[in-house]
Motif scaffolding. Structure first.
Motif, mmCIF file in Angstrom:
data_model
loop_
_atom_site.group_PDB
_atom_site.id
_atom_site.type_symbol
_atom_site.label_atom_id
_atom_site.label_comp_id
_atom_site.label_asym_id
_atom_site.label_seq_id
_atom_site.Cartn_x
_atom_site.Cartn_y
_atom_site.Cartn_z
ATOM 1 N N VAL A 27 0.836 -1.206 0.000
ATOM 2 C CA VAL A 27 0.000 0.000 0.000
ATOM 3 C C VAL A 27 0.871 1.256 0.000
ATOM 4 C CG1 VAL A 27 -1.647 1.335 1.350
ATOM 5 C CG2 VAL A 27 -1.946 -1.123 1.121
ATOM 6 N N LEU A 28 1.897 1.259 0.840
ATOM 7 C CA LEU A 28 2.699 2.465 1.004
ATOM 8 C C LEU A 28 3.568 2.763 -0.212
ATOM 9 C CD1 LEU A 28 3.826 2.202 4.743
ATOM 10 C CD2 LEU A 28 1.872 3.399 3.759
ATOM 11 N N THR A 29 3.832 1.768 -1.056
ATOM 12 C CA THR A 29 4.617 2.045 -2.259
ATOM 13 C C THR A 29 3.894 3.016 -3.182
ATOM 14 O OG1 THR A 29 3.674 0.021 -3.208
ATOM 15 C CG2 THR A 29 5.898 -0.131 -2.281
ATOM 16 N N ASN A 30 2.588 3.149 -3.013
ATOM 17 C CA ASN A 30 1.840 4.095 -3.848
ATOM 18 C C ASN A 30 2.157 5.537 -3.501
ATOM 19 O OD1 ASN A 30 -0.256 2.445 -5.525
ATOM 20 N ND2 ASN A 30 -0.321 1.535 -3.496
ATOM 21 N N ILE A 31 2.763 5.763 -2.323
ATOM 22 C CA ILE A 31 3.119 7.135 -1.952
ATOM 23 C C ILE A 31 4.135 7.709 -2.917
ATOM 24 C CG2 ILE A 31 4.181 8.550 -0.136
ATOM 25 C CD1 ILE A 31 3.092 6.643 1.885
ATOM 26 N N LEU A 32 5.023 6.842 -3.395
ATOM 27 C CA LEU A 32 6.114 7.301 -4.256
ATOM 28 C C LEU A 32 5.700 7.412 -5.719
ATOM 29 C CD1 LEU A 32 8.966 5.093 -2.740
ATOM 30 C CD2 LEU A 32 8.307 7.424 -2.118
ATOM 31 N N SER A 33 4.482 7.052 -6.032
ATOM 32 C CA SER A 33 4.048 7.080 -7.430
ATOM 33 C C SER A 33 3.077 8.219 -7.670
ATOM 34 C CB SER A 33 3.375 5.758 -7.802
ATOM 35 O OG SER A 33 2.215 5.554 -7.019
ATOM 36 N N GLY A 34 3.016 8.650 -8.896
ATOM 37 C CA GLY A 34 1.980 9.593 -9.299
ATOM 38 C C GLY A 34 2.355 11.050 -9.213
ATOM 39 N N GLY A 35 3.523 11.389 -8.696
ATOM 40 C CA GLY A 35 3.937 12.772 -8.622
ATOM 41 C C GLY A 35 3.044 13.586 -7.719
ATOM 42 N N THR A 36 2.703 14.813 -8.116
ATOM 43 C CA THR A 36 1.838 15.657 -7.301
ATOM 44 C C THR A 36 0.421 15.109 -7.327
ATOM 45 O OG1 THR A 36 1.374 17.072 -9.182
ATOM 46 C CG2 THR A 36 3.234 17.679 -7.784
ATOM 47 N N ASN A 37 -0.287 15.318 -6.249
ATOM 48 C CA ASN A 37 -1.619 14.740 -6.106
ATOM 49 C C ASN A 37 -2.580 15.838 -5.712
ATOM 50 O OD1 ASN A 37 -3.958 13.372 -5.028
ATOM 51 N ND2 ASN A 37 -2.724 11.516 -5.077
ATOM 52 N N ALA A 38 -3.492 16.172 -6.626
ATOM 53 C CA ALA A 38 -4.422 17.270 -6.364
ATOM 54 C C ALA A 38 -5.373 16.933 -5.235
ATOM 55 C CB ALA A 38 -5.193 17.609 -7.638
ATOM 56 N N ILE A 39 -5.819 15.668 -5.175
ATOM 57 C CA ILE A 39 -6.761 15.285 -4.131
ATOM 58 C C ILE A 39 -6.097 15.352 -2.766
ATOM 59 C CG2 ILE A 39 -8.116 13.354 -3.216
ATOM 60 C CD1 ILE A 39 -8.757 12.540 -6.028
ATOM 61 N N TRP A 40 -4.837 14.861 -2.664
ATOM 62 C CA TRP A 40 -4.127 14.949 -1.389
ATOM 63 C C TRP A 40 -3.951 16.398 -0.961
ATOM 64 C CZ3 TRP A 40 -2.787 13.008 3.007
ATOM 65 C CH2 TRP A 40 -1.748 13.581 3.724
ATOM 66 N N SER A 41 -3.603 17.280 -1.897
ATOM 67 C CA SER A 41 -3.442 18.699 -1.569
ATOM 68 C C SER A 41 -4.757 19.285 -1.070
ATOM 69 C CB SER A 41 -2.953 19.465 -2.797
ATOM 70 O OG SER A 41 -1.725 18.952 -3.252
ATOM 71 N N HIS A 42 -5.845 18.879 -1.693
ATOM 72 C CA HIS A 42 -7.151 19.363 -1.255
ATOM 73 C C HIS A 42 -7.479 18.853 0.150
ATOM 74 C CE1 HIS A 42 -11.390 20.441 -1.324
ATOM 75 N NE2 HIS A 42 -11.695 19.171 -1.054
ATOM 76 N N LEU A 43 -7.191 17.572 0.416
ATOM 77 C CA LEU A 43 -7.443 17.018 1.748
ATOM 78 C C LEU A 43 -6.607 17.726 2.802
ATOM 79 C CD1 LEU A 43 -7.560 13.181 0.961
ATOM 80 C CD2 LEU A 43 -9.502 14.676 1.441
ATOM 81 N N ALA A 44 -5.334 17.964 2.492
ATOM 82 C CA ALA A 44 -4.442 18.614 3.453
ATOM 83 C C ALA A 44 -4.897 20.031 3.760
ATOM 84 C CB ALA A 44 -3.011 18.617 2.915
ATOM 85 N N ALA A 45 -5.486 20.705 2.807
ATOM 86 C CA ALA A 45 -5.903 22.092 3.008
ATOM 87 C C ALA A 45 -7.266 22.217 3.662
ATOM 88 C CB ALA A 45 -5.912 22.826 1.660
ATOM 89 N N THR A 46 -8.059 21.162 3.646
ATOM 90 C CA THR A 46 -9.431 21.273 4.135
ATOM 91 C C THR A 46 -9.707 20.402 5.362
ATOM 92 O OG1 THR A 46 -10.087 19.609 2.489
ATOM 93 C CG2 THR A 46 -10.354 21.924 1.878
ATOM 94 N N VAL A 47 -9.635 19.092 5.211
ATOM 95 C CA VAL A 47 -10.102 18.195 6.268
ATOM 96 C C VAL A 47 -8.988 17.563 7.096
ATOM 97 C CG1 VAL A 47 -12.227 17.624 5.050
ATOM 98 C CG2 VAL A 47 -10.178 16.256 4.642
ATOM 99 N N LEU A 48 -7.740 17.639 6.642
ATOM 100 C CA LEU A 48 -6.654 16.986 7.384
ATOM 101 C C LEU A 48 -6.518 17.504 8.811
ATOM 102 C CD1 LEU A 48 -4.455 14.867 7.239
ATOM 103 C CD2 LEU A 48 -2.885 16.611 6.391
ATOM 104 N N PRO A 49 -6.613 18.819 9.067
ATOM 105 C CA PRO A 49 -6.562 19.270 10.468
ATOM 106 C C PRO A 49 -7.648 18.644 11.342
ATOM 107 C CG PRO A 49 -6.236 21.124 8.987
ATOM 108 C CD PRO A 49 -6.653 19.969 8.135
ATOM 109 N N ASP A 50 -8.852 18.452 10.791
ATOM 110 C CA ASP A 50 -9.919 17.797 11.558
ATOM 111 C C ASP A 50 -9.580 16.335 11.825
ATOM 112 O OD1 ASP A 50 -11.439 20.090 11.657
ATOM 113 O OD2 ASP A 50 -12.554 19.614 9.828
ATOM 114 N N TYR A 51 -8.986 15.674 10.832
ATOM 115 C CA TYR A 51 -8.576 14.287 11.040
ATOM 116 C C TYR A 51 -7.605 14.181 12.211
ATOM 117 C CZ TYR A 51 -10.448 13.231 6.360
ATOM 118 O OH TYR A 51 -11.256 13.064 5.267
#
Length: 544
Positions: A27-51
């Protein structure tokens, strides 16, 4: 010059750690793939602090709650005599048979505005909606309450065993030195039981971090709900893997804190006293207060929800149980029993290997094994399916080249891959329990057995295993009940046309067919209760 002998237990530890770590790594090998991730950036800016905030609050509140409830009930049961003590001794483990998501469904139905309780209060006092305030069960506080009263048995079981093992001779000595009951508890019993308390609390927090059903149903945003949303709703495995990595960071910190809290302390019992403990009789109102203190967690965690489920089932009991129910129970028993047996066997080998090791490798491998418990079941399932499916296709190709026919999926087509996922998830349960008990056996006993000519295997078989009998039963029942309640991995990995009690309950509850889900939920509870009662009472007899 002789070659150094390879420790076979260290090899076992390395192989098991690799197998447990493989799904997480896939599962964690997927972290190194795909380059920049728009969905991750959106999560980090919106709901990650609540998580982060909700996960921290959830962990702190649940840890405090399970320690208070688990230690208090264990101390009352072991050290005192009061009305109902013998019943509470085994009954206090019953909430472990009640899945947290079932508890969430039951209490939501019971406490909501149109539920039985509020309807009764309005009818009794003539209230309207604006005349009173009622706490909202579907909240962070509600989730904390569900977890505390389902997970406190982890602390209760391990702490009760620790108190029973040490209380006899040591407390007699403390009383001869003038220490009263409270001072003996805080200065002697509680410090000596700290490994068991820490192990039970760690297991409870790992279960809390890995839960999805309860927090999702209550609308509490945590890392696990974020992982499910990113993976299954948004279809982004990279963002889900990044959230899973953050969740693993929480678990690593938790394990490091638990390990650091022990420091260089050792907790051996050298008194040699194994006689039954004469509990101090609590007279009058003190005895009744102790009974209430034990009855409250049992009532909230098991008796009341079981009665509410039974109340939904009884009107249609004739149509709820039949051949389909027998098949579901058989499947659940098969998976739980097989997984518990393998998990206890591997845990003994891992814990004993770490005990014999002079270096840091074996303990480090065991801590790696423990990480699987905090990973959500569906993430583990996907992590197992990726490499195992590839192996399945390779085996099918080899079989076809050798024998000329395609055998299909040999591993993922049956229950082998599902049991593998369960072991990745729940091996830590057995390892924590057995490791904590093995650490209490003084090293001088190993030296004495070797001086009598016993090797490592004979020492384990003739010295350690008889002492660990109660802990082995405890570890087995913990794994058994956890597998009975496991939902996400079973949903993802079960073979075609192979349902369990848990998957059936989830399917019916998701469709809002609560009365039908109640019957299957009661089946989960009943199947889980029987071994809990039998094994808990056997542990009690073994300590007398």
């Amino acid at each position: 010059m002789t070659k150094p002998r390879l420790n076979p237990l260290l090899v076992v530890s390395a192989v098991v750690a690799a197998l447990v770590g493989l799904p997480v790594a896939s599962v964690l090998t997927n972290i190194l793939s795909g380059g920049t991730n728009a969905i991750w950036s959106h999560l980090a800016a919106t709901v990650l602090p609540d998580y982060v905030a909700n996960t921290l609050v959830l962990c702190f509140a649940v840890a405090l709650g399970v320690v208070v409830v688990g230690v208090a009930t264990a101390w009352l049961i072991v050290m005192h005599d009061f009305p109902g003590r013998r019943v509470f001794e085994w009954a206090l483990v019953l909430p472990m048979a009640m899945p947290a998501y079932v508890l969430a469904y039951v209490y939501t139905d019971f406490l909501q505005f149109v539920g039985p309780l509020q309807s009764f209060l309005r009818q009794l006092f003539g209230w309207s909606k604006a005349d009173y305030w009622f706490p909202e069960v579907r909240s962070l506080a509600g989730a904390v309450t569900m977890f505390i009263f389902v997970l406190y048995p982890y602390v209760y079981l391990l702490t009760r065993t620790a108190f029973a093992e040490r209380a006899g001779g040591m407390l007699e000595a403390s009383r001869s030195l003038g220490l009263g009951p409270w001072r003996s508890f805080f200065r002697l019993s509680l410090p000596l039981a700290r490994p068991a308390v820490a192990a039970g609390t760690t297991l409870a927090l790992m279960e809390t971090l890995a839960d999805y059903g309860t927090v999702s149903y209550f609308g509490v945003q945590t890392f696990t709900t974020g992982i499910y949303r990113a993976w299954f709703s948004l279809g982004d495995r990279i963002a889900a893997a990044q959230l899973a990595a953050a969740l693993l960071a929480f678990v690593i910190v938790l394990l490091l804190v638990e390990h650091a809290s022990r420091g260089r302390s050792r907790f051996h019992d050298t008194s040699g006293r194994r006689h039954p403990i004469a509990g101090r009789r609590l007279p009058g109102w003190r005895g009744w207060l102790a009974m209430v203190a034990c009855a409250v967690p049992l009532g909230i965690g098991f008796l009341l929800p079981a009665w509410l489920l039974l109340r939904l089932v009884l009107p249609e009991v004739d149509t709820r149980f039949g051949t389909h129910f027998v098949a579901l129970a058989r499947n659940s028993f098969l998976l739980a029993g097989l997984t518990a047996t393998i998990a206890v066997t591997l845990a003994v080998l891992l814990a004993y290997g770490a005990r014999l090791s002079n270096g840091r490798l074996a303990p480090a491998l065991n801590r790696l094994v423990s990480l699987g418990y905090a990973v959500p079941g569906s993430v583990i399932a996907v992590g197992v399916l990726i490499p195992v499916t590839r192996l399945d296709h390779w085996l099918a190709g080899q079989w076809q080249s050798w024998f000329g026919d395609n055998p299909g999926l040999l591993i993922t087509g049956g229950i082998a891959a599902l049991v593998y996922a369960y072991l990745v998830r729940f091996l830590a349960v057995a390892l924590q329990s057995i490791g904590a008990s093995l650490a209490k056996i003084t090293v001088s006993m190993d030296d004495a057995s070797r001086s009598l000519g016993l090797g490592q295997v004979a020492t384990l078989r003739r010295v350690h295993l008889p002492i660990l009998r109660g802990s082995l039963f405890t570890a087995g029942l913990l794994v058994f009940v956890d597998v009975m309640k496991e939902l996400p991995a079973t949903l993802v990995m079960r073979p075609f046309d192979f349902d369990t009690l848990a998957t059936q309950a989830y399917t019916l509850a998701s469709d809002e067919r609560l009365s039908e889900a109640a019957s299957v939920s009661l089946a989960i509870v009943t199947v889980g209760v029987l071994p809990l009662i039998a094994l808990s009472r056997q542990i009690s007899r073994a300590r007398r």
